[in-house]
Design a protein around this motif. Structure first.
Motif, short mmCIF file in Angstrom:
data_model
loop_
_atom_site.label_atom_id
_atom_site.label_comp_id
_atom_site.label_asym_id
_atom_site.label_seq_id
_atom_site.Cartn_x
_atom_site.Cartn_y
_atom_site.Cartn_z
N PRO A 145 0.82 -1.20 0.00
CA PRO A 145 0.00 0.00 0.00
C PRO A 145 0.86 1.26 0.00
O PRO A 145 1.95 1.27 0.58
CB PRO A 145 -0.77 -0.11 1.31
N VAL A 146 0.39 2.27 -0.66
CA VAL A 146 1.04 3.57 -0.56
C VAL A 146 0.04 4.49 0.15
O VAL A 146 -1.05 4.73 -0.35
CB VAL A 146 1.38 4.13 -1.94
N THR A 147 0.41 4.91 1.35
CA THR A 147 -0.47 5.76 2.15
C THR A 147 0.24 7.11 2.30
O THR A 147 1.39 7.25 1.89
CB THR A 147 -0.71 5.13 3.54
N PRO A 148 -0.39 8.10 2.92
CA PRO A 148 0.30 9.37 3.12
C PRO A 148 1.59 9.20 3.89
O PRO A 148 2.49 10.03 3.78
CB PRO A 148 -0.72 10.20 3.91
N THR A 149 1.69 8.14 4.71
CA THR A 149 2.88 7.99 5.55
C THR A 149 3.75 6.79 5.17
O THR A 149 4.91 6.72 5.56
CB THR A 149 2.46 7.82 7.01
N PHE A 150 3.20 5.84 4.42
CA PHE A 150 3.96 4.63 4.09
C PHE A 150 4.15 4.55 2.58
O PHE A 150 3.20 4.83 1.84
CB PHE A 150 3.21 3.39 4.61
N PRO A 151 5.30 4.19 2.06
CA PRO A 151 6.53 3.79 2.77
C PRO A 151 7.44 4.95 3.11
O PRO A 151 8.58 4.71 3.49
CB PRO A 151 7.19 2.86 1.75
N TRP A 152 6.98 6.17 3.02
CA TRP A 152 7.88 7.33 3.20
C TRP A 152 8.51 7.35 4.57
O TRP A 152 9.67 7.72 4.71
CB TRP A 152 7.09 8.63 2.95
#
Lengths: 320, 328
Positions: A249-256
């Protein structure tokens, strides 16, 4: 033989004495050694602790006993503190419908799937367990791909997660334990942020079939808020295939933010327990009638969808 | 212990694979009964402890005429029950021989039983045949398909053999066939690859996995086999102890250290050595320490009675016997 009967005995006795003395010396030496090792270099201690936590997967404190699905009371008790924090402080979970029209236990709870990690299942189980201390703790079903993930699987099993399949659900219900299921399946937990609170197809009607077969009521549970805790913006499938996951998943916080990005956001949660749907009036033979199953499943889906809409309407804000 | 008065107990029992743990111990148990049946032992070697107390015949199940020779022997000795225990204790690198013995040998035994009109057949099988799978339910019932393990040739052979039994049973409905699928056995005297794996003070495990395991105590297993042959319980039964325990708990109970290995790496590196020892890549064994394959023993407990040892007690019995062994 030079020595007579007596001499022989003495020699034997001497042997025994000498052996005992040696044993005593060894015990003393070992005890002294242990006392000394208390002051052993810290790195040795550190290494031993790391090795232990690695081999016990971080669950150092646990009982020697698990139930037949691998739930460990001691691990659960320790985890409960974390669950309490998440429930009362982090997500400020509000629960309705558990006391007014209390569902008879065991029942089959049916909820909307949200997010990758089964926090919703854990919270529903925790809410029911706190409200109904007399009954056995409900168990939440976990999708296959999560139940095969190293490190994740044993932990989920120790706190009450069970692989989602019909045999497991029926065995749990037969022994008087409630089951929390997410009939949308993987499709539900991987839906993107745009599709939130829109229920997907309810599998092939396994939940209704199980409830009919076991003669337990179905209780719809609308989980509001959870679908904002891990908003999936889009999915990466090519990278995921390399790691053997269904998607990353790419979320606002992941994987950043790295693993920290997996931390769920503190949205306000609302668990709405609906009125139990008693299938007792139906003939158990209906469990074999595919059309009846399909109709009941669609009924259940619509009812849960209506509960979700109602809850969303009443909500004041995502975090408020 | 099986009660003394059993109606309809067979008067002559043939045991294939006499020189195996189950064969030998079953023969000794039957001989210790107040009115022991005649025991016909079939194997390549005669166990010295049974010298002169049984009727031994040397039979090679891998020879092409084993079927007819066995049939002839069974008719001559008037055997009315057969216990088939002639399986490898551990897989060997000689994969072809294992197949000849376990699958084709089983076929010979079945053909001989049909020709000699044996009325009772007890088949020793294993719950390993269900296979360790991530998509197994937590408890496997007897009706679950036998999916085995694609890499484990011993398991593959026995899955094939069970298929043969199943079709044989359908063709011979008046013969009582008991299939006993036992999980890993533990106890003071039982010894096989699994036991040796767990006997060392440092036990290799797979990093990140902590499966639930179950054991049956060797005496409970022998009890069940004895009852099956004396009383006759046609059907398929899982033979397991009560309760399950995570691998990590088992090791800490025994005071053993675990050596967690990363599967992706270990399955590659360990390949050469594992194939030299067992003929299979490491996954053939280590997948049983990775995924679930717990069998549901309810049906067996109903038919054969409550086992004396739970999983935990069987494990402790094994561990404590090994502890004492160091001081001998």
């Amino acid at each position: 033989m030079e020595s007579g009967e007596n001499g022989h005995d003495d020699a034997d006795l001497d042997d025994v004495r000498r052996a005992l003395a040696a044993l005593r010396d060894e015990v003393h030496a070992r005890l002294a050694g242990r006392a000394a090792s208390g002051a052993a270099p810290a790195w040795e201690d550190l290494f031993e602790r790391a090795r232990r936590s690695l081999s016990t997967l971080g669950m150092v404190e646990r009982s020697g006993e698990v139930d037949e699905f691998g739930m460990d009371e001691v691990v659960l008790q320790r985890a409960s503190r974390v669950f309490d924090f998440l429930m009362d402080t982090w997500w400020r979970v509000e629960t309705t419908g558990l006391d007014t029209n209390a569902p008879p236990l065991p029942s089959l709870f049916v909820a909307n799937a949200s997010g990758l990690l089964p926090w919703d299942g854990i919270m529903i189980a925790h809410a029911v367990a706190r409200a109904r201390r007399d009954a056995q703790r409900p168990r939440f079903l976990v999708a296959d791909w999560l139940m095969t993930l190293p490190f994740v699987q044993p932990r989920l099993a120790r706190v009450g997660g069970v692989r989602a399949c019909r045999e497991n659900a029926e065995r749990l219900l037969r022994s008087g334990r409630s089951v929390i299921s997410f009939p949308e399946g993987v499709k539900g937990s991987t839906k993107s942020f745009r599709e939130r609170y829109r229920l997907k197809r309810f599998g092939r009607g396994g939940a209704v079939r199980t409830a009919l077969h076991m003669g337990v009521p179905l209780v719809p549970v609308a989980v509001i808020g959870a679908e904002e805790t891990q908003p999936v913006l889009f999915r990466m499938t090519s990278v995921a295939r390399l790691a053997g996951l269904p998607f990353v998943p790419v979320t606002p916080t992941f994987p950043w933010l790295g693993p920290l990005g997996l931390l769920p956001l503190p949205a306000r949660w609302h668990l709405r327990f609906g009125a139990p749907l008693d299938l007792g009036a139906l003939d158990p033979a209906a469990a074999d009638d595919e059309l009846v199953i399909a109709r009941l499943t669609e009924d259940l889906r619509e009812r849960l969808q209506a509960m979700l809409h109602e809850g969303l309407r009443e909500r004041e804000g995502i975090f408020a | 212990m099986v009660s003394e008065a059993v109606v309809d107990a067979p008067s002559c029992i043939a045991i294939t694979g006499l020189d195996t743990f189950a064969g030998k111990r079953l023969a000794l148990r039957l001989l210790a009964r107040p009115r022991p049946p005649v025991i016909v032992g079939l194997d390549l070697r005669r166990p010295w402890r049974l010298e002169g107390r049984i009727r031994f015949h040397r039979v090679d199940l891998t020879s092409p005429d084993a079927g007819s020779r066995l049939a002839e022997l069974l008719v001559r000795e008037r055997a009315d029950a057969v216990v088939h225990a002639a399986f490898r204790r551990d897989p060997t690198p000689d994969v072809d021989y294992d197949h000849e013995l376990e699958t084709i040998g089983s076929l010979h035994v079945l053909n001989a039983c049909a020709a000699a009109k044996v009325s009772r057949l007890v088949w020793l099988s294993s719950s390993m045949l269900y296979g360790p799978r991530p998509d197994n339910p937590n408890f496997l019932s007897e009706s679950h398909p036998l999916r085995g393990h694609p890499d484990a040739h011993g398991v593959r052979n026995r899955v094939e053999a069970e298929g043969l039994v199943e079709s044989w049973r359908r063709r011979h409905p008046d013969a009582g066939v008991t299939v006993l699928r036992s999980c890993w056995a533990m106890g003071p005297t039982y010894d096989d690859r699994v036991v040796r794996h767990f006997a060392s003070p440092v036990v290799p495990t797979l990093l990140g996995y902590d499966p639930l395991l179950q054991f049956v105590h060797e005496e409970d297993l022998l009890d069940v086999i004895e009852r099956a042959v004396l009383e006759g319980h046609p059907g398929v039964y899982n033979v397991v102890g009560r309760g399950v325990l995570p691998l990590s708990t088992l090791l800490s109970l025994a005071g053993k250290r675990s050596l967690p290995l990363a599967p992706a790496l270990f399955y590659r590196i360990g390949r050469w050595n594992a194939e030299r020892v067992t003929g299979d890549p490491p996954a053939a064994f280590y997948d049983y320490l990775r995924w679930l394959w717990v069998a549901d023993g309810e049906r067996g407990w109903d038919a054969f009675g409550e086992p004396a040892y739970s999983t935990r007690e069987a494990w402790i019995s094994f561990v404590s016997s090994r502890r004492m062994r160091r001081y001998r």
